[in-house]
Every structure is written in structure tokens, then in C-alpha cells.
Scaffold this active site. Structure first.
Site: not given
Length: 194
Positions: A23, A135
Site C-alpha cells: 500500500h 501484515e
């Protein structure tokens, strides 16, 4: 670098190429660089992209289009976090959405207080949200997602059907996921909760 014919372990015509995109810059990245303790702030819950992050998205989008890669993408998989979905639709979505078009937008106008126009789902690959494509889980509010019920109106053309729970049952307030657990989850061997 292009592979030389005959050097692949598996015939190239039967292979898929996977591109991994992290991202763009989120508000939690900026706050955490200034003070690591900021990651504990509830103000960073499900952090959105910064203006610089959106600039990074625009640059990558241009690169993907100019390189011809945009025409080769068959599926976009994203984690169900605001910043990752904003990045995915910003890079791989179609041009600005126009009302009255039969296809729903990938992202509605101003999703996540982005100040961005809606993004069209026309002429782009399908988008699929996958819960385990995240994550580290736990402790930091920026890594906790909103409910799928909240996301659907913001990202109407993203497919959330593989996500089993409306609420984020993977994130725990007092347990930060260990690197080994992240790796196991990546291999599809992580524990499923609830």
C-alpha cells in the site's frame, strides 16, 4: 529480464505472474515515523492514505498503464484494510466513475475521507478482498479493519465473499502477531479463529 526458452522448471505458458504491491503511504506511516508509540493511537484505526500516498498511487497507475501491464492483470487481490483497497483501486481501477453506468464503482467518491473521485470498475479486472492478506495483526489500531458492512458501500465492486466474518476476528487488542505466525498465515497454515 526475460527468461530464456527452455530454462523454466515449469512451462511458461502454464504459469501465472504475480505482482505484489505494498500500500502507498498511510497516515499511520507518518505518525509512526515521528513517534513509534503513535501506532497505539485509536485515531489511526484502519488508517487511510495520505496525500503523498495518493500521489504514489497516481504515479504507479501511470507506470502500470504506460508499461502495458494494466492489460495483463487478470485479478487484483487486496487485504480488507482501507489503505490497501484505496491503493488497489487507485492503481488498477478504471478511470473516474460516471453516474448512470451499469457497473458499480470500485470506490465511491471520498471513500475514507480521501477527497478522491469515484473509481470505475469498467474495463478492469475483478477485485477480491482476502482476509489473510494482511501484515502483522493485533495491538496497533491501524491494523484493525472495519466491518465488511461498512466497506461494501465504500467499495461496491470489490468482492468480499471470501471473508467469513463481518467484524475483524483476527485482530486482538493485546497480542501482536509474531513473524513466524505471519509466515505461516502466508503459507495458508495460520490458525483460523472463530
Amino acid at each position: 529480464m526475460e527468461p530464456i526458452a527452455g530454462t523454466a522448471l515449469y512451462p511458461l505458458h502454464r504459469c501465472k505472474t504475480i505482482y505484489l504491491v505494498r500500500h502507498a503511504q498511510g497516515i499511520h506511516n507518518v505518525a509512526g515515523e515521528k513517534d513509534f508509540n503513535a501506532y497505539m493511537s485509536q485515531d489511526l484505526f484502519d488508517a487511510q492514505l495520505t496525500p503523498l500516498g495518493w500521489s504514489q498511487v497516481d504515479s504507479l497507475r501511470e507506470h502500470v498503464k504506460k508499461s502495458g501491464l494494466a492489460k495483463k492483470i487478470e485479478l487484483v487481490i487486496t487485504s480488507p484494510l482501507l489503505r490497501t483497497m484505496q491503493t488497489a483501486v487507485g492503481v488498477f481501477g478504471d478511470e473516474n466513475y460516471t453516474d448512470g453506468v451499469s457497473a458499480p464503482p470500485l470506490m465511491v467518491e471520498n471513500a475514507g475521507h480521501s477527497g478522491r473521485p469515484a473509481v470505475s470498475s469498467l474495463n478492469c479486472p475483478p477485485f477480491l478482498a482476502v482476509e489473510t492478506c494482511r501484515e502483522h495483526l493485533g495491538v496497533h489500531p491501524c491494523d484493525k479493519r472495519r466491518s465488511i458492512t461498512e466497506y461494501r458501500p465504500l467499495f461496491p465492486a470489490i468482492d468480499f465473499s471470501l471473508i467469513e466474518n463481518d467484524e475483524d476476528v483476527l485482530w486482538e487488542p493485546d497480542v501482536r502477531e509474531a513473524n513466524e505466525s505471519v509466515a505461516l498465515r502466508g503459507y495458508g497454515q495460520g490458525k483460523r479463529r472463530r
